[in-house]
Design an enzyme around this catalytic site. Structure first.
Site, mmCIF file in Angstrom:
data_model
loop_
_atom_site.group_PDB
_atom_site.id
_atom_site.type_symbol
_atom_site.label_atom_id
_atom_site.label_comp_id
_atom_site.label_asym_id
_atom_site.label_seq_id
_atom_site.Cartn_x
_atom_site.Cartn_y
_atom_site.Cartn_z
ATOM 1 C CG ASN A 285 -1.652 1.184 1.470
ATOM 2 O OD1 ASN A 285 -2.004 1.737 0.784
ATOM 3 N ND2 ASN A 285 -2.415 1.233 2.030
ATOM 4 C CD1 TRP A 286 3.676 0.743 -2.925
ATOM 5 C CD2 TRP A 286 3.902 2.231 -4.757
ATOM 6 N NE1 TRP A 286 5.013 0.108 -3.799
ATOM 7 C CE2 TRP A 286 4.958 0.853 -5.210
ATOM 8 C CE3 TRP A 286 3.150 3.131 -6.188
ATOM 9 C CZ2 TRP A 286 5.032 0.852 -6.099
ATOM 10 C CZ3 TRP A 286 3.997 2.644 -6.644
ATOM 11 C CH2 TRP A 286 5.163 1.640 -6.839
ATOM 12 C CG HIS B 6 -5.639 2.345 4.884
ATOM 13 N ND1 HIS B 6 -5.890 2.771 5.939
ATOM 14 C CD2 HIS B 6 -4.958 0.777 4.652
ATOM 15 C CE1 HIS B 6 -4.661 2.626 6.330
ATOM 16 N NE2 HIS B 6 -4.599 1.237 5.708
ATOM 17 C CD GLU C 259 -3.880 -1.990 8.005
ATOM 18 O OE1 GLU C 259 -2.652 -1.787 7.163
ATOM 19 O OE2 GLU C 259 -4.301 -1.048 7.507
ATOM 20 N N GLY D 128 2.133 2.792 11.098
ATOM 21 C CA GLY D 128 3.466 3.691 10.690
ATOM 22 C C GLY D 128 4.431 3.709 12.195
ATOM 23 C CB SER E 292 4.174 -1.197 12.424
ATOM 24 O OG SER E 292 4.513 -0.294 12.270
ATOM 25 N N GLY F 144 4.705 1.659 4.926
ATOM 26 C CA GLY F 144 5.999 2.398 4.480
ATOM 27 C C GLY F 144 7.051 1.331 4.481
HETATM 28 P P1 PGA Z 1 2.196 0.481 7.897
HETATM 29 O O1 PGA Z 1 0.761 0.647 6.811
HETATM 30 O O2 PGA Z 1 3.180 -0.884 6.760
HETATM 31 O O3 PGA Z 1 3.425 2.206 7.232
HETATM 32 O O4 PGA Z 1 1.896 0.547 9.268
HETATM 33 C C1 PGA Z 1 -0.421 -0.401 6.754
HETATM 34 C C2 PGA Z 1 -1.622 0.336 5.967
HETATM 35 O O5 PGA Z 1 -1.580 1.242 6.780
HETATM 36 O O6 PGA Z 1 -1.400 -0.592 5.741
#
Ligand code: PGA
Length: 227
Positions: A8-9, A85, A154, A160, A191, A213
């Site tokens: 997911n960019w 999301h 999530e 993040g 993360s 990320g």
């Molecule tokens: P992250 O984001 O890997 O940077 O924590 C994941 C997401 O929000 O899908």
């Protein structure tokens, strides 16, 4: 067995040139199945075997300024689409809207990746996670064949920041989602990075990862997709 790793960019990178460079640096042949979700404005110019969108609208066409239609995604050969999301829920997306989006995507044979999660702190998450997930899933999946859906669990506090719940916790949640809702696949996100991914991928009921990320750092992402 192959796991599903989705990049997911988010709102990155800022130019098509950088987006194409990033896509070109991700291995085409990896141990796991890999899906790239660039910003939708770049989708038509990214070459990769499996592409996903980060969102889409529930109407096919018409007077809906700024939206992206599932038919438009289909015409670009997009196979997956993230829905619900937490960064979209934070700006007002509701479970009813999410349900509409899932229905439309399934009608057009695009696999929805439904994101669920709760808790801005680990403590809050511990207290209420199953109740909150249930309240999201009950509405999101109403009238839907959940076996055709991928769910990404999530925890909001983990996104993040480089910290994750234990893989045992994520496995327990994945098992809950599968056994109560008959969902096809459950991914872990929040993360999921080069350090945290091996333990998550080793869990039996975690079918893959949604990576934010670390999907922007090709060297890291290429390791994750080969774990
Ligand atoms: P992250 O984001 O890997 O940077 O924590 C994941 C997401 O929000 O899908």
């Amino acid at each position: 067995m192959k796991k599903l790793i989705i990049a997911n960019w988010k709102l990155n990178p800022t130019t098509i040139k950088d987006a194409q460079k990033l896509a070109a640096s991700v291995f085409r042949r990896a141990k796991n199945t890999v899906v790239l979700c660039p910003p939708s404005i770049f989708l038509s110019q990214i070459k990769y075997p499996h592409l996903g969108a980060q969102d889409c609208f529930w109407q096919e066409k018409g007077a809906y300024t700024g939206q992206t239609s599932p038919l438009q995604l289909k015409s670009l050969k997009v196979e997956y689409c993230l829905v619900g999301h937490s960064e979209r829920r934070q700006i007002g997306e509701t479970d009813i809207q999410i349900n509409f989006k899932l229905r439309t995507l399934l009608d057009h044979k695009i696999t929805p990746v439904l994101c669920i999660g709760y808790g801005t702190t680990p403590e809050e998450d511990d207290l209420a996670v199953v109740d909150i997930l249930r309240s999201q899933l009950d509405v999101d999946l109403q009238g839907i064949d959940a076996s055709k859906i991928v769910v990404a669990y999530e925890p909001v506090w983990a996104i993040g920041i480089g910290k994750t719940p234990t893989s045992e916790h994520a496995e327990k949640i994945a098992l809950f989602i599968k056994s109560k809702y008959n969902v096809g696949k459950v991914l872990y996100g929040g993360s999921a990075n080069v350090m945290t991914s091996p333990a998550m991928l080793a869990e039996r009921h975690i079918d893959g990862l949604l990576v934010g990320g670390d999907s922007l750092i090709a060297e890291h992402f290429n390791k994750i997709i080969n774990f």
